[in-house]
Design a protein around this motif. Structure first.
Motif, mmCIF file in Angstrom:
data_model
loop_
_atom_site.group_PDB
_atom_site.id
_atom_site.type_symbol
_atom_site.label_atom_id
_atom_site.label_comp_id
_atom_site.label_asym_id
_atom_site.label_seq_id
_atom_site.Cartn_x
_atom_site.Cartn_y
_atom_site.Cartn_z
ATOM 1 N N ILE A 111 -36.081 -13.009 -43.040
ATOM 2 C CA ILE A 111 -35.097 -13.696 -43.872
ATOM 3 C C ILE A 111 -35.787 -14.352 -45.060
ATOM 4 N N HIS A 112 -35.128 -14.311 -46.203
ATOM 5 C CA HIS A 112 -35.613 -14.998 -47.405
ATOM 6 C C HIS A 112 -34.530 -15.982 -47.851
ATOM 7 N N ALA A 113 -34.901 -17.236 -48.014
ATOM 8 C CA ALA A 113 -33.945 -18.272 -48.398
ATOM 9 C C ALA A 113 -34.635 -19.277 -49.311
ATOM 10 N N SER A 114 -33.867 -20.234 -49.824
ATOM 11 C CA SER A 114 -34.438 -21.263 -50.696
ATOM 12 C C SER A 114 -33.664 -22.562 -50.540
ATOM 13 N N VAL A 115 -34.320 -23.674 -50.883
ATOM 14 C CA VAL A 115 -33.674 -24.986 -50.896
ATOM 15 C C VAL A 115 -34.152 -25.754 -52.121
ATOM 16 N N VAL A 155 -38.458 -14.094 -38.584
ATOM 17 C CA VAL A 155 -39.370 -14.813 -39.477
ATOM 18 C C VAL A 155 -38.583 -15.179 -40.725
ATOM 19 N N GLN A 156 -38.562 -16.449 -41.067
ATOM 20 C CA GLN A 156 -37.818 -16.896 -42.244
ATOM 21 C C GLN A 156 -38.760 -17.516 -43.264
ATOM 22 N N LEU A 157 -38.755 -16.956 -44.451
ATOM 23 C CA LEU A 157 -39.507 -17.486 -45.588
ATOM 24 C C LEU A 157 -38.546 -18.304 -46.439
ATOM 25 N N THR A 158 -38.776 -19.616 -46.480
ATOM 26 C CA THR A 158 -37.910 -20.504 -47.252
ATOM 27 C C THR A 158 -38.684 -21.073 -48.429
#
Length: 467
Positions: A111-115, A155-158
């Motif tokens: 997963i690819h996300a951002s904050v 696996v999440q890359l934030t």
């Protein structure tokens, strides 16, 4: 792009994909689960992640592509993680068994996300920041049984404004903390060997070395256990319970190597022993006493402290640290509030010391024979047959190399966990970032108990700082 909310905090979803190798290190298709694996079916997964205060250029293209390639290559060796759980039913016996079908399912979720937060925003929060829960599987809650339909590993890359967080969610039926950090270290090792231009995920995997390859074998084959371990259930409603602990405060407490040494010396002196009580046992004794005081219980109330231990080192001959399963054991110390509070640190530490020593080869063999005759699934919270109110459960380990994996970003500035398996009185030990024997405790308590713990003079006198 979508968005997910954790309380009042928003996470931006960018993309996801699934990673599954076309070849594996051997030809095994089915990975059967034993009794100690199946205990965890109704519990939550393990969630651990690393916060880095550096951010690579072209993260969406170059870094994410390299992470995907590393994940693909690692799964050649850690192949069961790309499969799914399967139930095989024996209707005539009203029993079932579970195994991982290594060929089933879409693979590992990436997963690819951002904050819109900075690293200081996350670390300056009084408690563990609420947004951290969404850094694992987008905050979607599950139990290990859901591995029938959900990936066994995600696996999440934030992306943060000035850093990144890499979060790992792994099914607790196929791995414990030792196995998870083994995988994360191997993934980082592979990442460091890849060139940025290695984009084809179907070649060159056999040219990349893994120093510690996982070992997949049946637990205690010399004990005579059948490869197929049956549970006395047919339908999930018979043994799966989804537990909500209610409102909790989760906070990190730091203990310097100096404080840990002082605790050990005090505990041994009070007991009249010479280094028989370990640093960790002394720290657990302090924590048990302090949380019990913070709860303001009656003096005749029974309380306990459960220490979750690595089973690999407690049998003869010991199992390798590369043995890849959920391989845990528990030692339980019991007292009443009056005795625990009325005595010093030494008595609490000694009770923990004695309960751990009892978990020897003979005891483990007896308990495994019992579990084969009376198999069960551990239930979370008050539903558990072993539940004791006002207990303290200590998991994790200060010996894990949590700051070794770097992924080309330098040493992580913090290790943080997600929502899974949190409950009132849950304590997780991790090594302190400063090293040298320092320890960090993640403690989950009801808000009123946490408020009282923060005012406990003995406990706070040993903490070097808290987050």
């Amino acid at each position: 792009m979508g968005s997910y909310c954790e309380g009042n905090h928003k996470l931006n979803f960018i993309s996801e994909c699934f990673v599954k190798p076309t070849e594996v290190a051997n030809n095994e298709t089915y990975h059967y689960l034993g009794g100690s694996d199946l205990y965890m079916l109704s519990m939550g997964p393990i969630q651990k992640g690393l916060l880095f205060n550096s951010k690579p250029d072209n993260i969406s293209s170059s870094f994410l592509r390299k992470l995907k390639k590393s994940l693909y290559t690692s799964l050649v060796h850690f192949y069961p993680l790309a499969g799914q759980l399967v139930t095989k039913k024996f209707d005539d016996e009203h029993k079932c068994c579970f195994y991982v079908d290594c060929n089933k399912g879409p693979g590992v979720r990436l997963i690819h996300a951002s904050v819109d937060y900075t690293v200081p925003d996350i670390l300056s929060s009084t408690d563990v920041h609420e947004i951290v829960n969404s850094f694992f599987d987008l905050g979607e809650k599950s139990v290990n049984y859901d591995g029938h339909t959900r990936p066994l590993l995600s696996v999440q890359l934030t992306e943060l404004l000035d850093g990144v967080f890499i979060g790992f969610t792994i099914n607790h039926c196929v791995a414990d903390g030792t196995s998870l950090w083994h995988f994360i270290s191997a993934l980082s090792e592979i990442f460091s060997q890849l060139n940025d231009d290695q984009e084809n995920e179907d070649n060159n995997y056999n040219q990349i070395s893994v120093s510690k390859k996982p070992i997949f074998t049946t637990l205690f084959p010399d004990y005579g256990y059948d490869k197929i371990f049956k549970l006395p259930y047919l339908e999930p409603e018979e043994f799966i319970f989804r537990y909500d602990p209610g409102p909790l405060r989760v906070k990190l407490f730091q203990f310097s190597s100096k404080s840990i040494a002082m605790l050990k010396a005090q505990a041994n002196e009070e007991c009249g022993l010479h280094n028989n009580i370990s640093s960790f046992q002394a720290l657990c004794g302090l924590t048990w006493r302090s949380i019990t005081r913070a709860r303001n219980l009656k003096s005749n109330q029974d309380v306990n402290c459960v220490i979750i231990m690595n089973l690999r080192t407690r049998i003869q001959p010991p199992l390798s640290s590369e043995y890849f399963r959920s391989c845990l054991w528990a030692g339980i110390s019991e007292s009443n509030v009056g005795d625990l509070s009325g005595s010093g640190l030494g008595r609490a530490a000694l009770l923990i010391n004695q309960s751990i020593k009892m978990q020897d080869e003979k005891t483990i063999r007896i308990m495994f024979n019992h579990s084969e005759e009376h198999p069960c699934v551990v239930q979370p919270g008050p539903q558990s047959v072993n539940y004791r109110p006002y207990g303290v459960v200590v998991g994790g380990s200060a010996k894990f190399d949590v700051y070794e994996p770097e992924f080309g970003l330098g040493k992580a500035i913090a290790m943080l966990a997600g929502y899974a398996n949190k409950d009132d009185g849950k304590v997780t030990a991790n090594p302190g970032r400063e090293g040298g024997g320092s320890v960090e405790l993640e403690i989950s308590l009801t808000p009123e108990t946490m408020n009282a713990l923060e005012l406990d003079e003995e406990f706070m006198s040993f903490t070097s700082s808290s987050t």
